[in-house]
Write a protein that holds these residues in place. Structure first.
Motif, PDB file in Angstrom:
ATOM      1  N   ARG A   1       4.317  -8.121  11.810  1.00  0.00           N
ATOM      2  CA  ARG A   1       3.428  -7.120  11.358  1.00  0.00           C
ATOM      3  C   ARG A   1       3.405  -6.597   9.774  1.00  0.00           C
ATOM      4  O   ARG A   1       4.740  -6.231   9.679  1.00  0.00           O
ATOM      5  N   GLU A   2       2.625  -6.389   9.276  1.00  0.00           N
ATOM      6  CA  GLU A   2       2.738  -5.530   8.178  1.00  0.00           C
ATOM      7  C   GLU A   2       2.045  -4.277   8.067  1.00  0.00           C
ATOM      8  O   GLU A   2       1.142  -3.936   8.704  1.00  0.00           O
ATOM      9  N   HIS A   3       3.039  -3.226   7.603  1.00  0.00           N
ATOM     10  CA  HIS A   3       2.556  -1.775   7.737  1.00  0.00           C
ATOM     11  C   HIS A   3       2.197  -1.274   6.254  1.00  0.00           C
ATOM     12  O   HIS A   3       3.331  -1.009   5.460  1.00  0.00           O
ATOM     13  N   TRP A   4       1.219  -0.972   6.084  1.00  0.00           N
ATOM     14  CA  TRP A   4       0.603  -0.484   4.602  1.00  0.00           C
ATOM     15  C   TRP A   4       0.410   0.850   4.817  1.00  0.00           C
ATOM     16  O   TRP A   4      -0.422   1.429   5.872  1.00  0.00           O
ATOM     17  N   THR A   5       0.592   1.730   3.655  1.00  0.00           N
ATOM     18  CA  THR A   5       0.120   2.954   3.534  1.00  0.00           C
ATOM     19  C   THR A   5      -0.732   2.951   2.303  1.00  0.00           C
ATOM     20  O   THR A   5      -0.271   2.548   1.263  1.00  0.00           O
ATOM     21  N   VAL A   6      -1.820   3.401   2.398  1.00  0.00           N
ATOM     22  CA  VAL A   6      -2.868   3.170   1.277  1.00  0.00           C
ATOM     23  C   VAL A   6      -3.807   4.508   1.077  1.00  0.00           C
ATOM     24  O   VAL A   6      -3.671   5.351   2.091  1.00  0.00           O
TER      25      VAL A   6
ATOM     26  N   ARG B   1     -15.442   8.166   5.217  1.00  0.00           N
ATOM     27  CA  ARG B   1     -15.106   7.495   6.458  1.00  0.00           C
ATOM     28  C   ARG B   1     -16.064   6.408   6.755  1.00  0.00           C
ATOM     29  O   ARG B   1     -15.354   5.243   7.235  1.00  0.00           O
ATOM     30  N   THR B   2     -17.334   6.632   6.739  1.00  0.00           N
ATOM     31  CA  THR B   2     -18.035   5.567   6.876  1.00  0.00           C
ATOM     32  C   THR B   2     -18.025   4.192   6.065  1.00  0.00           C
ATOM     33  O   THR B   2     -17.711   3.035   6.673  1.00  0.00           O
ATOM     34  N   THR B   3     -17.688   4.455   4.902  1.00  0.00           N
ATOM     35  CA  THR B   3     -17.554   3.333   3.736  1.00  0.00           C
ATOM     36  C   THR B   3     -16.070   2.752   4.319  1.00  0.00           C
ATOM     37  O   THR B   3     -15.882   1.308   4.248  1.00  0.00           O
ATOM     38  N   VAL B   4     -15.092   3.491   4.509  1.00  0.00           N
ATOM     39  CA  VAL B   4     -13.839   3.076   4.912  1.00  0.00           C
ATOM     40  C   VAL B   4     -13.922   1.828   5.982  1.00  0.00           C
ATOM     41  O   VAL B   4     -13.254   1.009   5.853  1.00  0.00           O
ATOM     42  N   ALA B   5     -14.628   2.423   7.001  1.00  0.00           N
ATOM     43  CA  ALA B   5     -14.695   1.503   8.352  1.00  0.00           C
ATOM     44  C   ALA B   5     -15.609   0.293   7.932  1.00  0.00           C
ATOM     45  O   ALA B   5     -15.001  -0.924   8.282  1.00  0.00           O
ATOM     46  N   GLU B   6     -16.712   0.338   7.137  1.00  0.00           N
ATOM     47  CA  GLU B   6     -17.165  -0.860   6.596  1.00  0.00           C
ATOM     48  C   GLU B   6     -16.258  -1.741   6.036  1.00  0.00           C
ATOM     49  O   GLU B   6     -16.594  -2.892   6.110  1.00  0.00           O
ATOM     50  N   ARG B   7     -15.506  -1.267   5.010  1.00  0.00           N
ATOM     51  CA  ARG B   7     -14.648  -2.098   4.174  1.00  0.00           C
ATOM     52  C   ARG B   7     -13.628  -2.622   4.965  1.00  0.00           C
ATOM     53  O   ARG B   7     -13.026  -3.993   4.679  1.00  0.00           O
ATOM     54  N   LEU B   8     -13.014  -2.121   5.709  1.00  0.00           N
ATOM     55  CA  LEU B   8     -11.959  -2.562   6.663  1.00  0.00           C
ATOM     56  C   LEU B   8     -12.742  -3.621   7.747  1.00  0.00           C
ATOM     57  O   LEU B   8     -11.788  -4.718   7.810  1.00  0.00           O
ATOM     58  N   ASP B   9     -13.851  -3.567   8.229  1.00  0.00           N
ATOM     59  CA  ASP B   9     -14.516  -4.428   8.917  1.00  0.00           C
ATOM     60  C   ASP B   9     -14.760  -5.803   7.958  1.00  0.00           C
ATOM     61  O   ASP B   9     -14.515  -7.201   8.263  1.00  0.00           O
TER      62      ASP B   9
ATOM     63  N   ASP C   1      -6.282  -8.928  11.809  1.00  0.00           N
ATOM     64  CA  ASP C   1      -6.376  -7.953  12.645  1.00  0.00           C
ATOM     65  C   ASP C   1      -5.857  -6.613  11.889  1.00  0.00           C
ATOM     66  O   ASP C   1      -4.590  -6.549  11.407  1.00  0.00           O
ATOM     67  N   VAL C   2      -6.743  -5.685  11.760  1.00  0.00           N
ATOM     68  CA  VAL C   2      -6.383  -4.434  11.002  1.00  0.00           C
ATOM     69  C   VAL C   2      -6.552  -3.292  12.053  1.00  0.00           C
ATOM     70  O   VAL C   2      -7.289  -3.013  12.505  1.00  0.00           O
ATOM     71  N   VAL C   3      -5.534  -2.532  12.244  1.00  0.00           N
ATOM     72  CA  VAL C   3      -5.185  -1.521  13.248  1.00  0.00           C
ATOM     73  C   VAL C   3      -5.136  -0.197  12.478  1.00  0.00           C
ATOM     74  O   VAL C   3      -4.052  -0.184  11.431  1.00  0.00           O
TER      75      VAL C   3
ATOM     76  N   ASP D   1      -1.723  -0.834  10.366  1.00  0.00           N
ATOM     77  CA  ASP D   1      -1.029  -2.192  10.873  1.00  0.00           C
ATOM     78  C   ASP D   1      -1.793  -3.639  10.863  1.00  0.00           C
ATOM     79  O   ASP D   1      -2.851  -3.470  11.476  1.00  0.00           O
ATOM     80  N   ILE D   2      -1.153  -4.582  10.121  1.00  0.00           N
ATOM     81  CA  ILE D   2      -2.094  -5.532   9.706  1.00  0.00           C
ATOM     82  C   ILE D   2      -1.290  -6.850  10.150  1.00  0.00           C
ATOM     83  O   ILE D   2      -0.169  -6.959  10.049  1.00  0.00           O
ATOM     84  N   TRP D   3      -2.251  -8.056  11.026  1.00  0.00           N
ATOM     85  CA  TRP D   3      -1.599  -9.153  10.843  1.00  0.00           C
ATOM     86  C   TRP D   3      -2.808 -10.173  10.381  1.00  0.00           C
ATOM     87  O   TRP D   3      -3.978  -9.779  10.631  1.00  0.00           O
ATOM     88  N   HIS D   4      -2.252 -11.156   9.586  1.00  0.00           N
ATOM     89  CA  HIS D   4      -3.470 -12.206   9.122  1.00  0.00           C
ATOM     90  C   HIS D   4      -2.844 -13.609   9.064  1.00  0.00           C
ATOM     91  O   HIS D   4      -1.394 -13.566   9.001  1.00  0.00           O
ATOM     92  N   PRO D   5      -3.605 -14.718   9.166  1.00  0.00           N
ATOM     93  CA  PRO D   5      -2.950 -15.838   9.242  1.00  0.00           C
ATOM     94  C   PRO D   5      -2.378 -16.434   7.816  1.00  0.00           C
ATOM     95  O   PRO D   5      -2.672 -16.123   6.969  1.00  0.00           O
TER      96      PRO D   5
END
Length: 242
Positions: free
Chosen positions: A136-141, A147-155, A164-166, A21-25
């Motif tokens: 809001r944008e709802h992405w399925t990827v 999992r550690t790399t996923v968290a780092e790359r989402l950051d 804002d990425v949920v 679930d994404i928001w960006h400016p």
């Protein structure tokens, strides 16, 4: 030494499916759907002459609401150009007396205002059309990182795009039987909404973690209406045309 057939694989080996679930400016899709009724399905964004060119389906409950949405897109200062690529279509609606109107669009806008490259370049590959509604944008990827790399790359995406990425869910592809098998782009918007809600809330797990009545209440419709749309969606997904 274990044989290749018996070696246990990690999540990174089999991949993961994420719902974001994404928001960006500075995003025209978020601004117009926050202000207008209806929504958009994003079918892909391409770089053409350093401009983002995207293919979208705009939808609304009526042709009048669809025209208002299209006018807002055309008037957005974040949109460079927009073309309608097919006629407006009205189909039977979930709510009696209303129509679900859709039309195809090609939209050009500033590449810097698209979050597509920020996700794809970090290994997040869109697996379904992007759903945009209510700002809001709802992405399925899908991704093949751990999992550690996923968290780092989402950051990294959050920081680079001020986004804002949920993470709504993350499942291993080997555990997600529906993933990769069903073409949800064949469904109507209402059927897709019902089916995706059922899948996200684990309606298809046994024992079930939620009832049809609970999901219907979440959508604000009768249980019979919910089940009707779910069964039609399932029929399309399980018995696609040859």
């Amino acid at each position: 030494m274990p044989s290749p057939d018996t070696t246990e694989r990690s999540d990174a080996d089999v991949g993961s499916r994420l719902q974001l679930d994404i928001w960006h400016p500075q995003c025209w899709t978020l601004e117009v759907t926050a202000a207008e009724s209806g929504g958009l399905l994003g079918h892909g964004v391409h770089r053409i002459d350093e401009t983002a060119t995207g293919r979208f389906t705009a939808y609304a409950r009526s042709t009048a609401e669809l025209e208002e949405l299209l006018a807002a897109i055309d008037a957005s200062p974040l949109v460079n150009a927009v073309w309608t690529v097919d006629r407006h279509h009205a189909t039977e609606a979930a709510t009696p007396g209303r129509a679900n109107a859709t039309t195809g669009l090609i939209v050009q806008y500033d590449l810097a205002n698209s979050i597509n490259d920020a996700l794809v370049s970090r290994g997040f590959i869109p697996n379904e059309p992007v759903r945009i509604a209510d700002g809001r944008e709802h992405w399925t990827v899908v991704t093949y990182e751990d999992r550690t790399t996923v968290a780092e790359r989402l950051d990294e995406v959050r920081e680079a795009e001020s986004a804002d990425v949920v993470v709504e869910s993350m499942t291993a592809l080997r555990d997600d039987v529906a993933d990769g098998m069903f073409r949800t782009d064949r469904l109507s918007e209402r059927q897709r909404e019902v089916f995706e809600l059922a899948r996200r809330r684990h309606y298809y797990r046994w024992p079930r973690e939620v009832t049809a009545a609970e999901l219907a209440a979440e959508l604000g419709v009768a249980e019979s209406t919910f089940l009707e749309h779910l069964r039609k969606a399932e029929a399309k997904l399980l018995d696609p045309p040859e």
